[in-house]
Write a protein that holds these residues in place. Structure first.
Motif, PDB file in Angstrom:
ATOM      1  N   UNK A  59       0.816  -1.217   0.000  1.00 56.42           N
ATOM      2  CA  UNK A  59       0.000   0.000   0.000  1.00 56.42           C
ATOM      3  C   UNK A  59       0.854   1.274   0.000  1.00 56.42           C
ATOM      4  N   UNK A  60       1.939   1.280  -0.765  1.00 53.24           N
ATOM      5  CA  UNK A  60       2.854   2.440  -0.791  1.00 53.24           C
ATOM      6  C   UNK A  60       3.080   2.953  -2.212  1.00 53.24           C
ATOM      7  N   UNK A  61       3.302   2.056  -3.142  1.00 50.31           N
ATOM      8  CA  UNK A  61       3.648   2.442  -4.507  1.00 50.31           C
ATOM      9  C   UNK A  61       2.485   2.138  -5.451  1.00 50.31           C
ATOM     10  N   UNK A  62       2.550   2.726  -6.649  1.00 54.49           N
ATOM     11  CA  UNK A  62       1.441   2.614  -7.581  1.00 54.49           C
ATOM     12  C   UNK A  62       1.899   2.041  -8.918  1.00 54.49           C
ATOM     13  N   UNK A  63       0.931   1.559  -9.679  1.00 50.98           N
ATOM     14  CA  UNK A  63       1.265   1.066 -11.014  1.00 50.98           C
ATOM     15  C   UNK A  63       1.731   2.194 -11.925  1.00 50.98           C
ATOM     16  N   UNK A  64       1.007   3.349 -11.909  1.00 51.36           N
ATOM     17  CA  UNK A  64       1.422   4.552 -12.630  1.00 51.36           C
ATOM     18  C   UNK A  64       1.275   5.729 -11.682  1.00 51.36           C
ATOM     19  N   UNK A  65       2.286   6.585 -11.592  1.00 51.35           N
ATOM     20  CA  UNK A  65       2.212   7.750 -10.711  1.00 51.35           C
ATOM     21  C   UNK A  65       2.719   8.992 -11.425  1.00 51.35           C
ATOM     22  N   UNK A  66       2.018  10.123 -11.214  1.00 49.05           N
ATOM     23  CA  UNK A  66       2.490  11.454 -11.605  1.00 49.05           C
ATOM     24  C   UNK A  66       2.793  12.206 -10.331  1.00 49.05           C
ATOM     25  N   UNK A  67       4.012  12.732 -10.213  1.00 48.40           N
ATOM     26  CA  UNK A  67       4.442  13.319  -8.940  1.00 48.40           C
ATOM     27  C   UNK A  67       5.261  14.586  -9.190  1.00 48.40           C
ATOM     28  N   UNK A  68       4.804  15.729  -8.680  1.00 51.26           N
ATOM     29  CA  UNK A  68       5.530  16.992  -8.603  1.00 51.26           C
ATOM     30  C   UNK A  68       5.652  17.690  -9.968  1.00 51.26           C
ATOM     31  N   UNK A  69       4.795  18.679 -10.159  1.00 44.30           N
ATOM     32  CA  UNK A  69       4.885  19.594 -11.305  1.00 44.30           C
ATOM     33  C   UNK A  69       4.839  18.877 -12.655  1.00 44.30           C
ATOM     34  N   UNK A  70       3.993  17.887 -12.746  1.00 43.28           N
ATOM     35  CA  UNK A  70       3.825  17.174 -14.016  1.00 43.28           C
ATOM     36  C   UNK A  70       2.483  17.568 -14.620  1.00 43.28           C
ATOM     37  N   UNK A  71       2.523  18.223 -15.772  1.00 42.44           N
ATOM     38  CA  UNK A  71       1.324  18.837 -16.340  1.00 42.44           C
ATOM     39  C   UNK A  71       1.069  18.355 -17.771  1.00 42.44           C
TER      40      UNK A  71
END
Length: 812
Positions: free
Chosen positions: A733-745
């Motif tokens: 319950x910590x990581x994801x299959x796909x993640x967008x993180x920090x200033x991604x537009x």
């Protein structure tokens, strides 16, 4: 009879002769050729199980040399049946690279294309000068003529500080009539004081000699235009020197421009107009204020590699004079070029002169004398050669006569050149239109003034067919219509099966293929080298190589027997249009393949495992990685830096990499399509500070952290059609299959298939837009349908303005 049954047989045989001597040879049709051993007696031959490569042998029952124009065969010291090889690594040698390099060096040149010279241009040894001392060396002249510049040196101001410099004033009537409005290049606005006197000032970014200015009077009331003032200059804005004084400037019309000139030999940073009396109004108003500099036709203007107009030249304040350049180190020059000024008036051009050399600036040796050169046209360049074998630090063009002008002499451009370096153009229609295609090739003149002379092509411009040549062997420049051949290597070095133990680099030249016989051809770092080595490098890291190929062989870093040193398999620096095909790269302490400043390289069907990083791209564009494996490396499967763009990575396997990611990308405009990135230590695909990439139809399963990680200012990426299952295998319950993180537009996350796992550890989310700094991303048509629940949920949207259109499918 076994040989005769196959008339196309071509393989290696072991030979036993009746006299007891042994040897080997090639079977070609029904004859055994290149026989080593006895030459007579009854012949017994065994066809061996491992065939050696064929090397163009004639069937004339005699030993003949291989045709050296196409292929060289190299045998390792443990290769079987070495008799057919051109080169053999000595027994017990640990420097097999020397034998391979000898074979490469023995490869003959072949003609690629022919042509003739249309124009010849010397390569100027003087740098592009921007002043009399920059960037290097020193330019000087006998005298300098000057002129007043035609452009206002104050830029079009949009505030008191933009775009450059600083505007200030004693007062400003209101925000609509600011000081900078007098320098905005329009009469629609103006500066207005709130008193009957005042000053207006401009601080330049560097010091200029101002000898002319203009004032445009008030556009509303003529009585507000200035009547009495001084123009002043300063180095510090505190201590002022009066440069011009005007008294009783009356009878202005609205927005009238008046021009004023004065004598000044000093450059100042600050200039100020100080109005002490207006024409009777309640305020002082100025619509525009312009400053014009005094420009010198100085020495460096004839050494700046341009000849753009009549002002871009050196002009002496006399009909004769000299132009001199001091190099930073002495050079042997044998040619020079003079360009006339870019003006229709060619009476200013020189007609008689000497070129001289010196090593102290005092004692001069005459190198060349020209007289009665009168047939100048506008901006024409004439090239002159002379005999010289002495290095000189100073060179001086001493002009003794001009072309008839009563007052001045001028030179548009002076170039100083060496015989071994020049450029030329050709009108040959057979020359390739692609830039740099001939870089690294040799050129040989086959007829004309330089017949038999050779050089190295270091730069080629396809659109103009401009060829730059270094290391020329001739004593003078070629002439127009001299005929040349461009020559390159187009051969193949065939490595027989065996172990090639190396303690230094194999140096690959343009046009050379290094081809093995499969996994049994092993190039290996020797035991205990423990020092820096790139096992395979290209030969020219200054001008580059092209058409290099590695095929069907194995490179082994021998990591178990080397505990120190930076040890890479392949280091290509400035290589283009080259290929890796079926290359096996294993056990290197550092990189499998390093492409540095490379383009149009194809890596196909290669296996790169158990290195630090499998493949690394640095400042490299338009390369293709396809159908390859880069697994079990201790860092990344492939690393692409921020300066590497427009690369394609497809249908490849980047899994089980032990410290970071399958794919780690910092570059933009790259394509990652159809790859398998499973079971990596961190991420399947990591896209960091990288925009406009296509990440499509990849499989990213069971990675320890995220499957696809879009991070840190990665914008406008297309993440579509990927399959990501069961990522986050280290922590539940910590990581994801796909993640967008920090200033991604503005990223497009669509049509992906996301799945959890039946038991812990589970991914936290299928897709995680992790925080509000991620803006205006599209997340739609993704398939989250799964009987196994996520740690927290299918989709987390903490972003700003995320578009989650209908079409995302979740478990009902």
């Amino acid at each position: 009879t076994a040989i005769e049954a196959d008339e196309d047989a071509s393989t290696l045989v072991s030979v036993s002769l009746a006299d007891g001597s042994d040897g080997t040879g090639f079977v070609t049709a029904t004859s055994i050729m290149s026989l080593s051993g006895g030459i007579s007696g009854e012949l017994y031959a065994d066809i061996l199980g491992s065939a050696a490569p064929t090397v163009n042998i004639e069937s004339n029952n005699q030993q003949t040399l291989p045709n050296s124009s196409a292929t060289k065969v190299v045998a390792a010291n443990n290769s079987l049946n070495k008799g057919g090889a051109d080169f053999v690594v000595p027994d017990d040698a640990t420097n097999a690279q020397d034998t391979i390099n000898d074979a490469i060096d023995a490869m003959p040149l072949s003609t690629e294309v022919s042509g003739s010279a249309v124009s010849v241009i010397l390569n100027n040894q003087v740098p592009t000068m921007t002043s009399n001392t920059a960037p290097s060396g020193t330019a000087s002249v006998s005298s300098v003529n000057t002129y007043i510049g035609t452009s206002d040196i104050i830029p079009t101001m949009t505030s008191n500080t933009t775009p450059s410099g600083v505007v200030s004033a004693s007062s400003e009537f209101d925000n609509a009539r600011k000081a900078w409005n007098a320098m905005d290049k329009t009469n629609a606005t103006y500066w207005l004081t709130n008193t009957t006197t005042g000053w207006l000032q401009y601080q330049l970014t560097s010091a200029y000699i101002i000898v002319k200015y203009t004032i445009t009077g008030d556009p509303v009331g003529t009585t507000r235009s200035p009547k009495n003032w001084t123009l002043q200059g300063s180095d510090d804005g505190v201590n002022w020197i009066t440069l011009d004084t005007q008294i009783n400037q009356t009878s202005w019309t609205l927005s009238e421009k008046r021009t004023f000139t004065f004598s000044n030999l000093t450059a100042y940073v600050y200039y100020k107009i100080n109005v002490t009396l207006n024409n009777g109004g309640g305020y002082v108003g100025i619509t525009e204020w312009e400053l014009f500099e005094q420009v010198s036709y100085d020495a460096w203007r004839a050494l700046n590699h341009t000849n753009t107009d009549q002002y871009d030249c050196w002009k002496a304040n006399a009909t004769t004079g000299y132009l001199e350049y001091q190099f930073t180190s002495a050079k042997t020059l044998v040619n020079y070029a003079i360009s006339s000024i870019n003006s229709s008036d060619q009476t200013l051009s020189p007609t008689s002169w000497t070129l001289k050399g010196s090593n102290n600036g005092t004692d001069w040796t005459t190198l060349d004398t020209q007289t009665d050169i009168t047939d100048w046209t506008q901006a024409e360049t004439k090239v002159f050669s002379f005999a010289n074998d002495t290095d000189y630090l100073y060179y001086k063009l001493d002009i003794t006569e001009n072309n008839g002008h009563a007052n001045y002499v001028a030179v548009g451009e002076l170039s100083l050149g060496q015989a071994d370096s020049f450029s030329m153009t050709s009108d040959s229609s057979s020359l390739n239109v692609n830039d740099d295609i001939y870089n690294g090739c040799n050129i040989k003149f086959t007829s004309g003034t330089q017949e038999g002379q050779t050089g190295l092509i270091t730069d080629y411009t396809g659109s103009t067919k401009l060829i730059k040549i270094e290391n020329f062997t001739g004593d003078s420049l070629p002439a127009i219509d001299d005929v040349f051949d461009i020559m390159g290597y187009t051969g193949k070095i065939v490595l027989m099966e065996g172990n090639y133990e190396c303690d230094d680099s194999i140096i690959l030249k343009s046009g050379i293929t290094l081809e093995g016989q499969g996994a049994g051809t092993i190039l290996k770092i020797k035991d205990g080298l423990n020092s820096d080595i790139d096992l395979i490098v290209n030969s020219d890291t200054t001008y580059g190589n092209f058409n290099c190929k590695l095929s069907n062989l194995s490179l082994n870093g021998n990591i178990l027997n080397n505990t120190s040193g930076t040890q890479n398999a392949v280091n290509f620096d400035l290589v283009k249009n080259s290929n890796f095909d079926k290359v096996f790269i294993i056990n290197f302490r550092n990189l499998g393949i390093l492409l540095d400043n490379c383009s149009s390289i194809t890596v196909d069907s290669c296996n790169i495992t158990n290195n630090d990083t499998g493949i690394k791209l640095v400042n490299s564009d338009y390369n293709i990685i396809n159908s390859s494996i880069s697994d079990y490396n201790t860092n990344n499967g492939i690393y692409i830096d921020a300066d590497s763009t427009n690369n394609s990575v497809s249908n490849s396997h980047f899994s089980y990499n032990e410290a970071d990611s399958g794919i780690l990308n910092y570059g933009s405009n790259n394509n990652f399509i159809g790859n398998i990135c499973n079971n990596n230590y961190k991420y399947g695909i990591s896209n960091q500070a990288a925009s406009n990439n296509k990440i499509s139809t990849n499989t990213c399963n069971n990675n320890n952290q995220h499957g696809i990680y879009i991070y840190n200012g990665s914008n406008s990426n297309d993440v579509a059609g990927n399959t990501c299952i069961g990522n986050g295998t280290t922590t539940d319950n910590t990581y994801s299959n796909i993640i967008l993180d920090t200033n991604c537009n503005y990223n497009n996350i669509q049509n992906n298939t996301l799945r959890s796992t039946a038991s812990s550890p589970k991914p936290k989310y299928g897709i995680n837009i992790s925080n509000s700094t991620c803006d205006k991303n599209i997340v739609c048509n993704n398939d989250f349908i799964d009987s196994n629940a996520y740690g927290t949920g299918s989709l987390n949207n903490a972003g700003t303005g995320t578009i989650t259109a209908s079409g995302n499918r979740t478990t009902s």
